[in-house]
Enzyme design. Structure first.
Site, PDB file in Angstrom:
ATOM      1  N   ALA A   1      -1.561   2.229   4.508  1.00  0.00           N
ATOM      2  CA  ALA A   1      -0.286   2.959   4.518  1.00  0.00           C
ATOM      3  C   ALA A   1       0.657   2.427   5.596  1.00  0.00           C
ATOM      4  CB  ALA A   1      -0.537   4.445   4.715  1.00  0.00           C
TER       5      ALA A   1
ATOM      6  N   SER B   1      -3.001  -3.522 -11.202  1.00  0.00           N
ATOM      7  CA  SER B   1      -1.859  -4.426 -11.301  1.00  0.00           C
ATOM      8  C   SER B   1      -1.781  -5.054 -12.674  1.00  0.00           C
ATOM      9  CB  SER B   1      -1.953  -5.536 -10.268  1.00  0.00           C
ATOM     10  OG  SER B   1      -0.883  -6.427 -10.464  1.00  0.00           O
TER      11      SER B   1
ATOM     12  N   TYR C   1      -7.575 -12.554  -6.173  1.00  0.00           N
ATOM     13  CA  TYR C   1      -6.798 -11.305  -6.104  1.00  0.00           C
ATOM     14  C   TYR C   1      -6.756 -10.624  -7.475  1.00  0.00           C
ATOM     15  CZ  TYR C   1      -2.691  -8.260  -6.090  1.00  0.00           C
ATOM     16  OH  TYR C   1      -1.837  -7.188  -6.249  1.00  0.00           O
TER      17      TYR C   1
HETATM   18  P1  NDP Z   1       1.416  -4.897   1.584  1.00  0.00           P
HETATM   19  O1  NDP Z   1       0.888  -6.195   2.070  1.00  0.00           O
HETATM   20  O2  NDP Z   1       2.785  -4.477   2.000  1.00  0.00           O
HETATM   21  O3  NDP Z   1       0.424  -3.721   1.947  1.00  0.00           O
HETATM   22  C1  NDP Z   1      -0.956  -3.912   1.931  1.00  0.00           C
HETATM   23  C2  NDP Z   1      -1.598  -2.937   2.888  1.00  0.00           C
HETATM   24  O4  NDP Z   1      -3.017  -3.162   2.879  1.00  0.00           O
HETATM   25  C3  NDP Z   1      -1.128  -3.115   4.332  1.00  0.00           C
HETATM   26  O5  NDP Z   1      -0.978  -1.833   4.890  1.00  0.00           O
HETATM   27  C4  NDP Z   1      -2.292  -3.843   4.969  1.00  0.00           C
HETATM   28  O6  NDP Z   1      -2.444  -3.596   6.342  1.00  0.00           O
HETATM   29  C5  NDP Z   1      -3.440  -3.211   4.202  1.00  0.00           C
HETATM   30  N1  NDP Z   1      -4.693  -3.969   4.365  1.00  0.00           N
HETATM   31  C6  NDP Z   1      -4.928  -5.271   4.109  1.00  0.00           C
HETATM   32  N2  NDP Z   1      -6.185  -5.598   4.455  1.00  0.00           N
HETATM   33  C7  NDP Z   1      -6.766  -4.467   4.936  1.00  0.00           C
HETATM   34  C8  NDP Z   1      -8.036  -4.178   5.491  1.00  0.00           C
HETATM   35  N3  NDP Z   1      -8.979  -5.104   5.624  1.00  0.00           N
HETATM   36  N4  NDP Z   1      -8.289  -2.916   5.895  1.00  0.00           N
HETATM   37  C9  NDP Z   1      -7.329  -1.959   5.784  1.00  0.00           C
HETATM   38  N5  NDP Z   1      -6.104  -2.181   5.300  1.00  0.00           N
HETATM   39  C10 NDP Z   1      -5.823  -3.438   4.887  1.00  0.00           C
HETATM   40  O7  NDP Z   1       1.336  -4.991  -0.019  1.00  0.00           O
HETATM   41  P2  NDP Z   1       1.766  -3.960  -1.181  1.00  0.00           P
HETATM   42  O8  NDP Z   1       2.299  -2.723  -0.620  1.00  0.00           O
HETATM   43  O9  NDP Z   1       2.550  -4.736  -2.145  1.00  0.00           O
HETATM   44  O10 NDP Z   1       0.352  -3.671  -1.867  1.00  0.00           O
HETATM   45  C11 NDP Z   1      -0.188  -2.381  -2.004  1.00  0.00           C
HETATM   46  C12 NDP Z   1      -0.938  -2.272  -3.326  1.00  0.00           C
HETATM   47  O11 NDP Z   1      -0.045  -2.457  -4.404  1.00  0.00           O
HETATM   48  C13 NDP Z   1      -2.053  -3.307  -3.501  1.00  0.00           C
HETATM   49  O12 NDP Z   1      -3.165  -2.657  -4.078  1.00  0.00           O
HETATM   50  C14 NDP Z   1      -1.453  -4.288  -4.492  1.00  0.00           C
HETATM   51  O13 NDP Z   1      -2.462  -4.929  -5.254  1.00  0.00           O
HETATM   52  C15 NDP Z   1      -0.627  -3.346  -5.332  1.00  0.00           C
HETATM   53  N6  NDP Z   1       0.409  -3.961  -6.138  1.00  0.00           N
HETATM   54  C16 NDP Z   1       1.481  -4.581  -5.534  1.00  0.00           C
HETATM   55  C17 NDP Z   1       2.462  -5.146  -6.331  1.00  0.00           C
HETATM   56  C18 NDP Z   1       3.643  -5.836  -5.739  1.00  0.00           C
HETATM   57  O14 NDP Z   1       4.442  -6.360  -6.500  1.00  0.00           O
HETATM   58  N7  NDP Z   1       3.803  -5.867  -4.404  1.00  0.00           N
HETATM   59  C19 NDP Z   1       2.400  -5.055  -7.789  1.00  0.00           C
HETATM   60  C20 NDP Z   1       1.232  -4.381  -8.286  1.00  0.00           C
HETATM   61  C21 NDP Z   1       0.299  -3.848  -7.478  1.00  0.00           C
HETATM   62  P3  NDP Z   1      -1.548  -4.377   7.459  1.00  0.00           P
HETATM   63  O15 NDP Z   1      -0.220  -3.675   7.458  1.00  0.00           O
HETATM   64  O16 NDP Z   1      -2.333  -4.135   8.722  1.00  0.00           O
HETATM   65  O17 NDP Z   1      -1.458  -5.798   7.072  1.00  0.00           O
END
Ligand code: NDP
Length: 315
Positions: free
Chosen positions: A10, A142, A190
């Site tokens: 989040a 996704s 991914y």
């Molecule tokens: P972001 O990179 O903005 O957010 C990803 C989040 O996951 C960040 O808060 C990140 O933390 C966290 N994260 C990554 N690795 C870990 C870990 N090891 N432990 C805990 N937290 C972790 O990407 P999105 O918001 O785009 O992605 C969110 C979801 O939406 C994902 O499931 C993605 O597959 C899905 N999605 C996204 C799309 C898009 O177009 N963007 C389309 C379809 C689905 P930190 O801030 O510390 O890096």
């Protein structure tokens, strides 16, 4: 009382936008389950979330010890758990070599699928015990894992094959780092992990919906081309991807709109059907979408469940 929702990842993108949307209703307390405490605190502040509406707890999904510690800490806190949102993900489209989780699983599948698999299994009983009127477990999916769509047909396509790499532990030592046993490919890893997410949601539904009344759901929120998910992509891609999605494919959604969509799956009284993969049309109306044959293969879902149980130490 307020609903209590846990959202992994989040601190950024979709997870943050969803936390903000739910906080603004005043009806939810949000547990932001994040690997970087300070980043999450800053993100919540800059999103204008009021302190009484959220708590940040440390969770690193790339470490099963961290997942277990998170769950232990939560259980000691005595808080209710009404909705769990498995949202965090990593995407490594330009990686030449695989990276690994603490336990030595390839990082994308290890984080996006195995970390969430353990988390949701360990929290299932707590969800069952919630007295909230509509308890839900949501795993973000996704379109890219769905080969029945245009976006899902951009190579490399998702393909879990016969799961031989997963069976071997995805460690690159005595097994491949890829679920299907192939050569490492970060973009494919991914997409494969997202297929696992969607299959896991359906397997949860088959095993636990009837007995528990929990709503299990997945979704494709739209292409949120501006999030940090694309942080490892080349600069030119990051520059051109948002306008390409906005003006050519028209699949673009803002983080704000995507957050509202996921917040609906968390709390909308009309989205209680279990086993559904939600999507939204051009008018931002939700509908039950079809999954690709592989992302709805019951036999594969069962095998992934069983192999994942072994890898995370549940079996
Ligand atoms: P972001 O990179 O903005 O957010 C990803 C989040 O996951 C960040 O808060 C990140 O933390 C966290 N994260 C990554 N690795 C870990 C870990 N090891 N432990 C805990 N937290 C972790 O990407 P999105 O918001 O785009 O992605 C969110 C979801 O939406 C994902 O499931 C993605 O597959 C899905 N999605 C996204 C799309 C898009 O177009 N963007 C389309 C379809 C689905 P930190 O801030 O510390 O890096």
């Amino acid at each position: 009382r307020k609903g209590s929702v846990f959202i992994t990842g989040a601190s950024s993108g979709l997870g943050l936008a969803t936390a903000k949307a739910l906080a603004e209703t005043g009806k939810w307390h949000i547990i932001m389950a994040c690997r970087d405490f300070l980043k999450a605190e800053r993100a919540a502040k800059s999103a204008g979330m009021s302190k009484q509406n959220y708590t940040i707890l440390h969770l690193d999904l790339a470490s099963l010890d961290s997942v277990r510690q998170f769950v232990d800490g939560y259980k000691r806190s005595g808080r209710p758990l009404d909705v769990l949102v498995c949202n965090a993900a990593v995407y490594q489209p330009t990686a030449k070599e695989p990276s690994f989780t603490a336990e030595g699983f390839e990082l994308s599948v290890g984080t996006n699928h195995l970390g969430h698999f353990l988390l949701s299994r360990l929290l299932l009983d707590d969800l069952k015990q919630s007295d909230y009127p509509s308890k839900r477990l949501i795993i973000v999916g996704s379109i890219t894992g769905n080969t029945n769509t245009l976006a899902g047909n951009v190579p490399p396509k998702a393909n879990l094959g016969d799961l031989r790499g997963l069976a071997g532990g995805l460690n690159g030592l005595n097994s491949s780092t890829m679920i299907d046993g192939g050569e490492f490919d970060g973009a494919k890893a991914y997409k494969d992990s997202k297929v696992c997410n969607m299959l896991t949601m359906q397997e949860f539904h088959r095993r636990f919906h009837e007995e528990s009344g929990i709503t299990f759901a997945s979704l494709y929120p739209g292409c949120i081309a501006t999030t940090d998910l694309f942080r490892e992509h080349i600069p030119l891609f990051r520059l051109l991807f948002p306008p390409f999605q906005k003006y050519i494919t028209k699949g673009f959604v803002s983080e704000h709109e995507a957050g509202k969509r996921l917040a609906q799956v968390v709390s909308d009284p009309s989205l209680t059907k279990s086993g559904v993969y939600w999507s939204w049309n051009q008018n931002s109306a939700s509908f039950e979408n079809q999954l690709s044959p592989e992302a709805s293969d019951e036999e594969k879902a069962r095998k992934i469940w069983e192999l994942s149980e072994k890898l995370v130490g549940l079996a």
